[in-house]
Design an enzyme around this catalytic site. Sequence first.
Site, PDB file in Angstrom:
ATOM      1  N   MET A  12       0.839  -1.197   0.000  1.00 58.07           N
ATOM      2  CA  MET A  12       0.000   0.000   0.000  1.00 58.07           C
ATOM      3  C   MET A  12       0.877   1.251   0.000  1.00 58.07           C
ATOM      4  O   MET A  12       1.635   1.489   0.934  1.00 58.07           O
ATOM      5  CB  MET A  12      -0.946  -0.025   1.196  1.00 58.07           C
ATOM      6  CG  MET A  12      -1.858  -1.258   1.199  1.00 58.07           C
ATOM      7  SD  MET A  12      -2.975  -1.345   2.605  1.00 58.07           S
ATOM      8  CE  MET A  12      -4.086   0.019   2.228  1.00 58.07           C
ATOM      9  N   SER A  13       0.764   2.032  -1.072  1.00 58.56           N
ATOM     10  CA  SER A  13       1.619   3.204  -1.259  1.00 58.56           C
ATOM     11  C   SER A  13       1.014   4.477  -0.682  1.00 58.56           C
ATOM     12  O   SER A  13       1.679   5.508  -0.609  1.00 58.56           O
ATOM     13  CB  SER A  13       1.864   3.414  -2.747  1.00 58.56           C
ATOM     14  OG  SER A  13       0.638   3.732  -3.397  1.00 58.56           O
ATOM     15  N   GLY A  14      -0.258   4.402  -0.317  1.00 56.35           N
ATOM     16  CA  GLY A  14      -0.970   5.609   0.083  1.00 56.35           C
ATOM     17  C   GLY A  14      -1.819   6.162  -1.045  1.00 56.35           C
ATOM     18  O   GLY A  14      -2.622   7.063  -0.861  1.00 56.35           O
ATOM     19  N   GLY A  15      -1.650   5.596  -2.257  1.00 58.96           N
ATOM     20  CA  GLY A  15      -2.410   6.023  -3.422  1.00 58.96           C
ATOM     21  C   GLY A  15      -3.708   5.245  -3.591  1.00 58.96           C
ATOM     22  O   GLY A  15      -3.926   4.226  -2.938  1.00 58.96           O
ATOM     23  N   ASP A  17      -4.803   3.453  -6.196  1.00 55.92           N
ATOM     24  CA  ASP A  17      -4.715   2.150  -6.850  1.00 55.92           C
ATOM     25  C   ASP A  17      -4.484   1.021  -5.846  1.00 55.92           C
ATOM     26  O   ASP A  17      -5.172  -0.004  -5.883  1.00 55.92           O
ATOM     27  CB  ASP A  17      -3.605   2.149  -7.904  1.00 55.92           C
ATOM     28  CG  ASP A  17      -3.928   3.037  -9.098  1.00 55.92           C
ATOM     29  OD1 ASP A  17      -5.121   3.231  -9.378  1.00 55.92           O
ATOM     30  OD2 ASP A  17      -2.987   3.537  -9.742  1.00 55.92           O
ATOM     31  N   SER A  18      -3.519   1.193  -4.959  1.00 56.16           N
ATOM     32  CA  SER A  18      -3.237   0.139  -3.983  1.00 56.16           C
ATOM     33  C   SER A  18      -4.354   0.049  -2.946  1.00 56.16           C
ATOM     34  O   SER A  18      -4.630  -1.036  -2.413  1.00 56.16           O
ATOM     35  CB  SER A  18      -1.888   0.376  -3.299  1.00 56.16           C
ATOM     36  OG  SER A  18      -1.841   1.628  -2.653  1.00 56.16           O
ATOM     37  N   MET A  37       6.026  -0.053   2.318  1.00 58.49           N
ATOM     38  CA  MET A  37       7.445  -0.339   2.127  1.00 58.49           C
ATOM     39  C   MET A  37       8.217   0.972   1.985  1.00 58.49           C
ATOM     40  O   MET A  37       8.034   1.700   1.013  1.00 58.49           O
ATOM     41  CB  MET A  37       7.648  -1.174   0.858  1.00 58.49           C
ATOM     42  CG  MET A  37       6.727  -2.377   0.749  1.00 58.49           C
ATOM     43  SD  MET A  37       7.202  -3.711   1.853  1.00 58.49           S
ATOM     44  CE  MET A  37       6.284  -5.087   1.124  1.00 58.49           C
ATOM     45  N   CYS A 103      13.515  -1.418 -10.361  1.00 57.25           N
ATOM     46  CA  CYS A 103      12.801  -1.355  -9.082  1.00 57.25           C
ATOM     47  C   CYS A 103      11.803  -2.504  -8.971  1.00 57.25           C
ATOM     48  O   CYS A 103      11.689  -3.150  -7.931  1.00 57.25           O
ATOM     49  CB  CYS A 103      12.081  -0.010  -8.972  1.00 57.25           C
ATOM     50  SG  CYS A 103      11.299   0.250  -7.364  1.00 57.25           S
ATOM     51  N   GLY A 127      -0.921  -2.598  -6.879  1.00 57.80           N
ATOM     52  CA  GLY A 127      -1.872  -1.853  -7.689  1.00 57.80           C
ATOM     53  C   GLY A 127      -1.420  -1.637  -9.119  1.00 57.80           C
ATOM     54  O   GLY A 127      -1.872  -0.691  -9.772  1.00 57.80           O
ATOM     55  N   CYS A 199      10.820   6.974  -9.307  1.00 58.01           N
ATOM     56  CA  CYS A 199      10.296   5.910  -8.456  1.00 58.01           C
ATOM     57  C   CYS A 199      10.773   6.042  -7.004  1.00 58.01           C
ATOM     58  O   CYS A 199      11.965   5.930  -6.725  1.00 58.01           O
ATOM     59  CB  CYS A 199      10.735   4.569  -9.034  1.00 58.01           C
ATOM     60  SG  CYS A 199      10.202   3.132  -8.115  1.00 58.01           S
TER      61      CYS A 199
END
Length: 360
Positions: A12-15, A17-18, A37, A103, A127, A199
């Site tokens: 989960m990136s905070g965005g 999509d995830s 992460m 990456c 995502g 990235c």
Amino acid sequence: MTKKKDKILVAMSGGVDSAVTASILVGQGYGVTGVYMRQWSDEEEVKGVCTWKEDRREAIKVAAFLGIPFLTFNFEKEYKKFVVDYLFKEYKKGNTPNPDVLCNKFIKFGFWLDKAKELKFDFLATGHYASISNKKGEYFLEKAKDKNKDQTYFLHQLNQDQLKHTLFPLGKLNKKQVRKIAEKKELPNANREESMGICFIGEVSIGEFLAQKIKPEKGKIILNDGTQIGEHNGLHKYTLGQRQLGVDMKARGKKSKAMYVIAKNLQKNELVVGEREDPLLYKKEIKVKNISWISGHESKFPLNCEVRLRHRQVLQKCTIKKDKNNGLTVNFTKKQWALSPGQFAVFYKKNVCLGGGEIN
């Protein structure tokens, strides 16, 4: 093949999509755990514009809203070694690297996935806009439904084991549908804008970022015939096909035309520019090295397929042959413009991404 008892770790990136990825899997009844992460935080040596604290807070809000456990891991050392150091190394060589590809290969589906397995999760879900299919035990990476968001170009170096333990729940959705799901479920970050930039490092220009470790070295800007028409401030700041500003052809008694980078002479530290249609910018054939095949296509040469030479480029027809040095020679049906060493050539057959390699 997923089962309802499977444990899934969702990056989960905070965005949005995830967040929707996690929401979909929770709704399908899987045992979902969210994880943030951490890859980058500004250090004395190299600075970025990383917003990891803000991003992590957004991810925590979504996890709390969905009622799932949440973890945080730190992979800064790994990211610096396999992505950032690679970035500087390639630019110093005069290449134009793509950090997103490395990456994905080494960090997201390397160290992240290894950590998921260590913690006894069955799958890592992200995502990304791509799809995975399984036919008779062989895994295939397929293009996403949303062709504008398709990320298979950046995922082409994943292998069979990585795909076996990975889920891309957004592969059959387009971005509008993802936004609608987020709004309908009232996810806390439903209206959050997409982040752009390098990235994990953030929205900093690549020139500004590289200047921290690559000392600018001034040199000549010349035409094909050797005529000097300007001065550059470091070859690493330029890529083939880049429109070159600051070259005044009128002052030299010639008709003013847009000029483009057509070559870089590393030995002489010279930047060669010319018009967009300069023959040097067009290639009928290229060499590709460090090949990575997703499935058993390496034994089927010559291979007639399609190739993408940059993200979102319209697929181009080509024929691939093996060369004497275990690399590939790619012949295009139509000449291709401004192909930069260090970028990736990614191969496709219909809807399937076969793999790819680095333009040599």
